[in-house]
Design a protein around this motif. Structure first.
Motif, PDB file in Angstrom:
ATOM      1  N   ASN A  66       0.832  -1.197   0.000  1.00  0.00           N
ATOM      2  CA  ASN A  66       0.000   0.000   0.000  1.00  0.00           C
ATOM      3  C   ASN A  66       0.874   1.257   0.000  1.00  0.00           C
ATOM      4  OD1 ASN A  66      -2.339   1.557   0.103  1.00  0.00           O
ATOM      5  ND2 ASN A  66      -2.390   1.549   2.336  1.00  0.00           N
ATOM      6  N   GLU A  68       3.950   1.527  -1.131  1.00  0.00           N
ATOM      7  CA  GLU A  68       4.589   1.646  -2.443  1.00  0.00           C
ATOM      8  C   GLU A  68       3.616   2.218  -3.467  1.00  0.00           C
ATOM      9  OE1 GLU A  68       6.230  -2.131  -3.489  1.00  0.00           O
ATOM     10  OE2 GLU A  68       7.663  -2.104  -1.824  1.00  0.00           O
ATOM     11  N   GLU A  69       2.354   1.815  -3.365  1.00  0.00           N
ATOM     12  CA  GLU A  69       1.337   2.318  -4.310  1.00  0.00           C
ATOM     13  C   GLU A  69       1.122   3.817  -4.111  1.00  0.00           C
ATOM     14  OE1 GLU A  69      -2.299   3.554  -5.939  1.00  0.00           O
ATOM     15  OE2 GLU A  69      -2.225   3.176  -3.789  1.00  0.00           O
ATOM     16  N   SER A  72       4.117   5.788  -5.353  1.00  0.00           N
ATOM     17  CA  SER A  72       4.183   5.888  -6.819  1.00  0.00           C
ATOM     18  C   SER A  72       3.337   7.043  -7.337  1.00  0.00           C
ATOM     19  CB  SER A  72       3.718   4.576  -7.458  1.00  0.00           C
ATOM     20  OG  SER A  72       2.322   4.401  -7.255  1.00  0.00           O
TER      21      SER A  72
END
Length: 200
Positions: A66, A68-69, A72
């Motif tokens: 989560n 990392e998302e 990004s």
């Protein structure tokens, strides 16, 4: 004599009775302390169980994914003026995409550190925002880059200097002992003589 002996017996009986009462009080207090200790152990076991549930590897992996998302879709903005508000930073990057959140980092005294994070709703907005690198806000050139994900337990590696940089290839040079009559590296101290003071 018989009366004195009887008085002594009465006093001893009274002392024994007081000792028995005191012993009973001590046992009662000990029981209370044991009950408290048991309750504390129970609470500690419950907390450890909850912590174990939080540190579940599957949950950790999901939360890391989560993060990392979210990262990004986020950018790092450096060289932000200290007087800038989150609203002003949001207005600056609204042209790139829908701004979900702006975070201006502060120190423990609540003063801005001079950088911010901007989170967008669309991942494509990050590329648009990177084009605003070195654009000005409040007379300062912004440093815009994509936000990196912090991996727990991984610290930035700093290489050690080779020992040859430390002078004398890492070894202490030899110094003749007669240069230090008070011991190696010690400088003689000149102290004031102690004076007699009757009150100290």
């Amino acid at each position: 004599m018989g009366e004195i002996a009887m008085e002594g017996d009465v006093e001893m009986a009274a002392a024994e009775e007081a000792a028995v009462v005191e012993l009973g009080d001590m046992k009662k207090r000990l029981k209370e302390m044991e009950d408290e200790a048991a309750a504390l152990r129970e609470i500690q076991a419950k907390v450890e169980k909850e912590m174990g549930a939080v540190q579940d590897p599957a949950t950790d992996a999901a939360s890391q994914a989560n993060k990392e998302e979210v990262d990004s879709r986020s950018i790092f903005v450096g060289n932000v003026d200290y007087s800038c508000t989150p609203e002003e930073v949001q207005q600056r990057f609204e042209s790139c995409g829908t701004v979900n959140r702006v975070t201006i980092r502060t120190n423990k005294f609540g003063q801005p550190k001079g950088y911010a994070y901007v989170e967008f709703l669309e991942p494509e907005a990050v590329q648009e925002a990177l084009l605003l690198n070195e654009s000005e806000l409040h007379g300062r050139q912004l440093k815009v880059s994509s936000k990196r994900t912090n991996v727990p337990g991984m610290k930035q590696f700093r290489p050690r200097r080779p020992s040859s940089y430390m002078g004398f290839r890492g070894r202490t040079p030899y110094v003749a002992p007669y240069l230090y009559p008070h011991g190696f590296g010690k400088v003689p101290r000149f102290r004031m003589p102690m004076r007699y003071s009757p009150y100290f």
